[in-house]
Scaffold this motif. Structure first.
Motif, mmCIF file in Angstrom:
data_model
loop_
_atom_site.group_PDB
_atom_site.id
_atom_site.type_symbol
_atom_site.label_atom_id
_atom_site.label_comp_id
_atom_site.label_asym_id
_atom_site.label_seq_id
_atom_site.Cartn_x
_atom_site.Cartn_y
_atom_site.Cartn_z
ATOM 1 N N ASP A 1 0.901 -1.172 0.022
ATOM 2 C CA ASP A 1 0.011 -0.058 -0.084
ATOM 3 C C ASP A 1 0.949 1.345 -0.045
ATOM 4 O OD1 ASP A 1 -2.133 1.448 -0.194
ATOM 5 O OD2 ASP A 1 -2.528 1.462 2.036
ATOM 6 N N ASP B 1 -5.267 3.378 -7.214
ATOM 7 C CA ASP B 1 -5.656 1.625 -7.021
ATOM 8 C C ASP B 1 -5.728 1.383 -5.512
ATOM 9 O OD1 ASP B 1 -5.781 1.509 -9.555
ATOM 10 O OD2 ASP B 1 -3.750 0.532 -9.777
ATOM 11 N N PRO B 2 -6.388 0.348 -5.220
ATOM 12 C CA PRO B 2 -6.666 -0.031 -3.791
ATOM 13 C C PRO B 2 -5.527 -0.632 -3.259
ATOM 14 C CG PRO B 2 -8.157 -1.448 -5.090
ATOM 15 C CD PRO B 2 -7.729 -0.204 -6.067
ATOM 16 N N ARG C 1 -3.803 -9.898 -5.188
ATOM 17 C CA ARG C 1 -5.212 -9.713 -4.815
ATOM 18 C C ARG C 1 -5.532 -8.080 -4.551
ATOM 19 N NH1 ARG C 1 -9.795 -12.606 -4.213
ATOM 20 N NH2 ARG C 1 -11.456 -11.632 -2.924
ATOM 21 N N ALA C 2 -6.030 -7.588 -4.866
ATOM 22 C CA ALA C 2 -6.358 -6.145 -4.564
ATOM 23 C C ALA C 2 -7.720 -6.020 -3.601
ATOM 24 C CB ALA C 2 -6.761 -5.391 -6.000
ATOM 25 N N ALA C 3 -7.873 -5.053 -2.995
ATOM 26 C CA ALA C 3 -8.848 -5.006 -1.828
ATOM 27 C C ALA C 3 -10.272 -5.033 -2.658
ATOM 28 C CB ALA C 3 -8.837 -3.512 -1.154
ATOM 29 N N ASP C 4 -10.188 -4.631 -4.036
ATOM 30 C CA ASP C 4 -11.474 -4.643 -4.722
ATOM 31 C C ASP C 4 -12.102 -5.878 -5.266
ATOM 32 O OD1 ASP C 4 -9.940 -4.525 -6.612
ATOM 33 O OD2 ASP C 4 -10.317 -2.792 -7.650
ATOM 34 N N GLY C 5 -11.130 -7.103 -5.031
ATOM 35 C CA GLY C 5 -11.275 -8.265 -5.452
ATOM 36 C C GLY C 5 -10.623 -8.728 -6.645
ATOM 37 N N LYS C 6 -9.886 -7.491 -7.309
ATOM 38 C CA LYS C 6 -9.436 -7.796 -8.707
ATOM 39 C C LYS C 6 -8.059 -8.853 -8.439
ATOM 40 C CE LYS C 6 -7.225 -5.730 -12.624
ATOM 41 N NZ LYS C 6 -6.962 -4.425 -13.293
ATOM 42 N N GLU C 7 -7.921 -9.773 -9.197
ATOM 43 C CA GLU C 7 -6.748 -10.685 -8.983
ATOM 44 C C GLU C 7 -5.890 -10.789 -10.263
ATOM 45 O OE1 GLU C 7 -7.951 -14.554 -7.677
ATOM 46 O OE2 GLU C 7 -8.546 -13.839 -5.875
#
Length: 408
Positions: A346, A384-385, A363-369
């Motif tokens: 982060d 970006d998260p 893996r991002a906090a918004d669920g994107k992998e």
């Protein structure tokens, strides 16, 4: 979180194997490949691969949305310019000997050359931009370099160990003033030496180095380096200047920081390098490119002593290479075989992630992998998260993270 495609730079001193092998291409390559650039350098920006598969210039993305890409704090300081450039450096042969200016020197020099009307791409241009260019290089393999002026007393010992009739007076000169001023005097004398005198002295020095190596003397590594440089640059004053610098061998994970004024020369090996996004270089020699001796002497820092070797300060699972450079910060994460611990990545600003070994799952906090394999890099905009990274497949993995220094 988007895949980043770096730009390969085919300089003559590069390797035909290292970067192609890292990128999964056939080896050997037809030509040397010296550097892999990851960033938004105007000369060769990386490309970002969007979710739609379309490739876009990272430079154009940053210029179009500096706050979204860089974050407000970074954009306030650096405008629409990503302040750092991340590289893989593959040195098969020595680079040129060089130093870089401070922010003040760069701004003044740039303004002076702009006023003089020197084109920014002219071969005699010293300051194509008005910014500093600090660097940090972290070894991936055993990495050899010359950096910073050795303690003058040790240099006197070296000069005495290879003493020749022509070299003796210079050893005496430094012995009489073993401090930065004495180094400046000797360095200036050597790099301004008339060519006929240089042509007489250099062969003496090289012959003395041969004898020292044969006898396995105390300064054998230094003498081997002088012989290597002398073979490729037999009439260059930079060979003499190399006698004054610390000879370093970095192991994987070890790094050196090169602030403004540090005279240095990369010799051989593979490394991750992070530097300010600038082209300002003052060369000393060992190159066919422009050498401006008066300007070099204005920039070089003659402070002397051992060159600090950085191993990264542990911050959780991450090792951070702390420097005073506001433009960048480099961190390294290593996972042993079987490890599965996730590391949060982060930052208030942008990040470039580079995998140099193994494979990672992101893996991002918004669920994107996404996956990140050896040789691949990822761009994380400030907007970006946060992302978590963990190794895949139970294999060892290495990750480097580049951020602006102002983000930490």
């Amino acid at each position: 979180m988007e895949q980043l495609l770096g730009a390969v730079r085919p300089y003559a001193w590069g390797s035909r194997i290292t970067i192609p092998e890292l990128l999964g291409r056939p080896v050997p390559a037809p030509h040397p490949e010296a550097e892999l650039w990851m960033g938004a350098h105007p000369g060769d920006p990386s490309r970002v691969v969007g979710a739609d598969g379309v490739e876009r210039s990272l430079l154009e993305l940053v210029e179009a949305d500096p706050v979204g890409q860089l974050g407000s704090r970074c954009a306030e300081r650096w405008g629409d310019r990503l302040p750092f450039l991340l590289k893989i450096l593959a040195a098969e042969e020595p680079l040129s000997m060089q130093a870089h200016p401070s922010a003040g020197q760069a701004a003044e020099g740039h303004a002076r050359e702009e006023a003089a009307g020197i084109p920014r791409d002219a071969p005699n241009r010293n300051y194509p931009d008005p910014t500093a260019k600090p660097e940090l290089v972290c070894a991936l393999t055993e990495f050899h370099a010359l950096a910073g002026f050795r303690d003058p007393r040790r240099t006197v010992s070296l000069l005495r160990a290879i003493e020749t009739p022509g070299l003796a007076k210079y050893a005496d000169l430094l012995a009489a003033q073993p401090d930065p001023d004495g180094l400046r005097t000797l360095f200036t004398t050597w790099i301004t030496m008339p060519q006929p005198a240089l042509d007489e002295l250099l062969p003496e020095v090289l012959d003395a180095c041969v004898l020292h190596v044969k006898d396995h003397g105390e300064f054998e590594p230094e003498c081997r380096t002088i012989l290597e440089l002398g073979e490729t640059h037999p009439a260059d004053a930079g060979v003499l200047a190399a006698l004054l610098l610390n000879r370093l061998t970095l192991r994987a994970g070890e790094a050196i920081y090169l602030p403004a004024g540090n005279l240095h020369l990369y010799l051989h090996g593979t490394a991750v390098e992070i530097l300010a996004n600038s082209d300002n270089i003052l060369r000393c020699g060992l190159t066919p490119k422009h050498v401006d001796v008066p300007e070099l002497l204005r920039v070089v820092d003659f402070a002397c002593g051992d060159m600090p070797v950085l191993r990264g300060r542990p911050t959780g699972r991450m090792a951070v290479y702390r420097t005073d450079a506001p433009e960048f910060e480099l961190a390294r994460v290593e996972w042993a075989a079987g490890a599965d611990e996730a590391v949060e990545l982060d930052c208030a600003g942008p990040q470039i992630l580079l995998c140099t070994s193994g494979e990672l799952r992101l893996r991002a906090a918004d669920g994107k992998e996404a996956s990140l394999r050896r040789g691949e890099s990822m761009w994380l905009a400030a907007a970006d998260p946060a992302v978590h990274a963990r190794p895949a497949g139970g294999q060892p993995a290495h990750l480097f993270r580049a951020t602006p220094g102002v983000c930490t």
